[in-house]
Write a protein that holds these residues in place. Structure first.
Motif, PDB file in Angstrom:
ATOM      1  N   LYS A 153     -60.804 105.927  98.043  1.00 49.80           N
ATOM      2  CA  LYS A 153     -60.214 105.338  96.836  1.00 49.80           C
ATOM      3  C   LYS A 153     -60.373 106.273  95.642  1.00 49.80           C
ATOM      4  O   LYS A 153     -59.499 106.334  94.768  1.00 49.80           O
ATOM      5  CB  LYS A 153     -60.847 103.980  96.568  1.00 49.80           C
ATOM      6  N   CYS A 154     -61.478 107.008  95.606  1.00 52.54           N
ATOM      7  CA  CYS A 154     -61.651 108.001  94.539  1.00 52.54           C
ATOM      8  C   CYS A 154     -60.622 109.112  94.671  1.00 52.54           C
ATOM      9  O   CYS A 154     -60.077 109.589  93.671  1.00 52.54           O
ATOM     10  CB  CYS A 154     -63.063 108.578  94.582  1.00 52.54           C
ATOM     11  N   LEU A 155     -60.330 109.525  95.892  1.00 51.67           N
ATOM     12  CA  LEU A 155     -59.322 110.560  96.104  1.00 51.67           C
ATOM     13  C   LEU A 155     -57.931 110.048  95.748  1.00 51.67           C
ATOM     14  O   LEU A 155     -57.103 110.781  95.203  1.00 51.67           O
ATOM     15  CB  LEU A 155     -59.358 111.033  97.563  1.00 51.67           C
ATOM     16  N   LEU A 156     -57.661 108.783  96.027  1.00 54.38           N
ATOM     17  CA  LEU A 156     -56.366 108.194  95.692  1.00 54.38           C
ATOM     18  C   LEU A 156     -56.191 108.020  94.189  1.00 54.38           C
ATOM     19  O   LEU A 156     -55.060 107.878  93.701  1.00 54.38           O
ATOM     20  CB  LEU A 156     -56.223 106.829  96.377  1.00 54.38           C
ATOM     21  N   GLU A 188     -55.589  97.711  91.646  1.00 49.20           N
ATOM     22  CA  GLU A 188     -56.629  97.165  90.769  1.00 49.20           C
ATOM     23  C   GLU A 188     -57.956  97.882  90.985  1.00 49.20           C
ATOM     24  O   GLU A 188     -58.670  98.207  90.023  1.00 49.20           O
ATOM     25  CB  GLU A 188     -56.803  95.666  91.032  1.00 49.20           C
ATOM     26  N   GLU A 189     -58.285  98.148  92.231  1.00 50.03           N
ATOM     27  CA  GLU A 189     -59.546  98.829  92.531  1.00 50.03           C
ATOM     28  C   GLU A 189     -59.541 100.254  91.986  1.00 50.03           C
ATOM     29  O   GLU A 189     -60.565 100.744  91.482  1.00 50.03           O
ATOM     30  CB  GLU A 189     -59.784  98.821  94.041  1.00 50.03           C
ATOM     31  N   ILE A 190     -58.400 100.919  92.066  1.00 52.69           N
ATOM     32  CA  ILE A 190     -58.326 102.293  91.572  1.00 52.69           C
ATOM     33  C   ILE A 190     -58.316 102.320  90.047  1.00 52.69           C
ATOM     34  O   ILE A 190     -58.854 103.257  89.427  1.00 52.69           O
ATOM     35  CB  ILE A 190     -57.114 103.010  92.193  1.00 52.69           C
ATOM     36  N   THR A 191     -57.755 101.301  89.427  1.00 59.87           N
ATOM     37  CA  THR A 191     -57.854 101.176  87.971  1.00 59.87           C
ATOM     38  C   THR A 191     -59.325 101.069  87.561  1.00 59.87           C
ATOM     39  O   THR A 191     -59.752 101.660  86.553  1.00 59.87           O
ATOM     40  CB  THR A 191     -57.082  99.941  87.478  1.00 59.87           C
ATOM     41  N   THR A 192     -60.106 100.355  88.359  1.00 65.62           N
ATOM     42  CA  THR A 192     -61.542 100.246  88.095  1.00 65.62           C
ATOM     43  C   THR A 192     -62.236 101.589  88.248  1.00 65.62           C
ATOM     44  O   THR A 192     -63.150 101.923  87.484  1.00 65.62           O
ATOM     45  CB  THR A 192     -62.179  99.215  89.051  1.00 65.62           C
ATOM     46  N   VAL A 200     -66.614 101.201  94.715  1.00 61.25           N
ATOM     47  CA  VAL A 200     -67.528 100.441  95.561  1.00 61.25           C
ATOM     48  C   VAL A 200     -66.769 100.002  96.806  1.00 61.25           C
ATOM     49  O   VAL A 200     -65.625  99.568  96.715  1.00 61.25           O
ATOM     50  CB  VAL A 200     -68.065  99.192  94.827  1.00 61.25           C
ATOM     51  N   GLU A 201     -67.398 100.135  97.956  1.00 65.97           N
ATOM     52  CA  GLU A 201     -66.784  99.671  99.204  1.00 65.97           C
ATOM     53  C   GLU A 201     -67.847  98.970 100.033  1.00 65.97           C
ATOM     54  O   GLU A 201     -68.954  99.494 100.194  1.00 65.97           O
ATOM     55  CB  GLU A 201     -66.196 100.852  99.970  1.00 65.97           C
ATOM     56  N   ALA A 202     -67.543  97.784 100.526  1.00 64.27           N
ATOM     57  CA  ALA A 202     -68.501  97.026 101.337  1.00 64.27           C
ATOM     58  C   ALA A 202     -67.832  96.539 102.615  1.00 64.27           C
ATOM     59  O   ALA A 202     -66.942  95.683 102.568  1.00 64.27           O
ATOM     60  CB  ALA A 202     -69.055  95.843 100.550  1.00 64.27           C
TER      61      ALA A 202
END
Length: 266
Positions: A153-156, A188-192, A200-202
């Motif tokens: 997600k950080c790479l995206l 939304e997660e990438i906006t965060t 964060v990934e769980a």
């Protein structure tokens, strides 16, 4: 692709095709099975059996492929190791991150790794395991999905929503019941990630595991890699203490910043 061997005329016009076929044979031997028969290679590559056999024999002479003397099946040779090792060791992100990640894993007791994006997957460049990290089979060169990992997600985060949709397609693959499979939720997660500087990934990729990740930026500010701390959900998941989670988040962000500085970031 036809299973028939190409005609002599085709061979004369297909020098590049020959290289592509040889590479496809090498990649078939990295398909997850320890050893393959000629027929297995032919099936995986779409080549005719005689073509696959001829290419395997050539690659064997070049020490890129070898046959198990007991089973007589084919596998990659250690002759490929020097090429792979050179490629990894000379990659600037690997060079900048190795010591940082080794220290991070030892200090936190968790797993620490770095990855870069390769088209629609991420590729790990190195991985270190601390005392509290579950056993991992992640190695340099292994790939993983972008949408189902914190590091992915950080790479995206370096792409626009439109670019992400085009790259990943739909639907997003589910790996566990917790995997993000909606592009809107992924947005939304990438906006965060942009707002907080970390992801964060769980249990999205594997049950019982969680991660914290941060993007690595180069001198131009572009996201060129990402770093993650991974381990049990009891340590990194939602049930972890706020103080512990905050401290580990700082650790991974600082590690990403140090790697970025080594790459020339301000």
């Amino acid at each position: 692709m036809s299973s028939a061997d190409p005609s002599p005329g085709d061979r004369g016009a297909g020098t590049n095709q020959s290289v592509e076929r040889a590479v496809s044979v090498l990649r078939s031997l990295d398909s997850g099975r320890a050893e393959l028969r000629v027929s297995d290679v032919a099936e995986l590559t779409g080549l005719g059996s005689s073509t696959a056999s001829r290419l395997l024999s050539t690659l064997e002479r070049l020490d890129l492929v070898e046959r198990n003397p007991v089973s007589n099946l084919y596998r990659l040779s250690l002759g490929t190791l020097s090429l792979a090792t050179t490629a990894v060791n000379r990659h600037p992100v690997h060079w900048a991150s190795r010591t940082v990640l080794q220290d991070l894993a030892a200090r936190t007791g968790l797993g620490a790794n770095v990855a870069v994006r390769r088209d629609d997957v991420l590729m790990f460049l190195c991985n270190f395991e601390g005392a509290r990290a579950p056993k991992s089979y992640t190695q340099a060169g292994h790939t993983a999905p972008l949408h189902a990992t914190g590091i992915g997600k950080c790479l995206l985060a370096g792409l626009s929503p439109e670019e992400r949709r085009k790259l990943l397609g739909e639907p997003l693959e589910s790996h566990t019941e917790f995997t993000t499979v909606s592009h809107d939720l992924l947005d939304e997660e990438i906006t965060t990630v942009h707002r907080t500087g970390y992801a964060v990934e769980a249990e999205e990729r594997a049950l019982g595991r969680a991660s914290l990740a941060a993007p690595v930026r180069d001198a131009s500010g572009d996201i060129v890699a990402a770093v993650s701390l991974w381990g049990p959900t009891s340590v990194l998941g939602g049930g972890a203490g706020a103080e512990t989670r905050s401290a580990l988040t700082r650790e991974v962000i600082e590690a990403a910043d140090r790697i970025g500085q080594a790459l020339g970031a301000a």
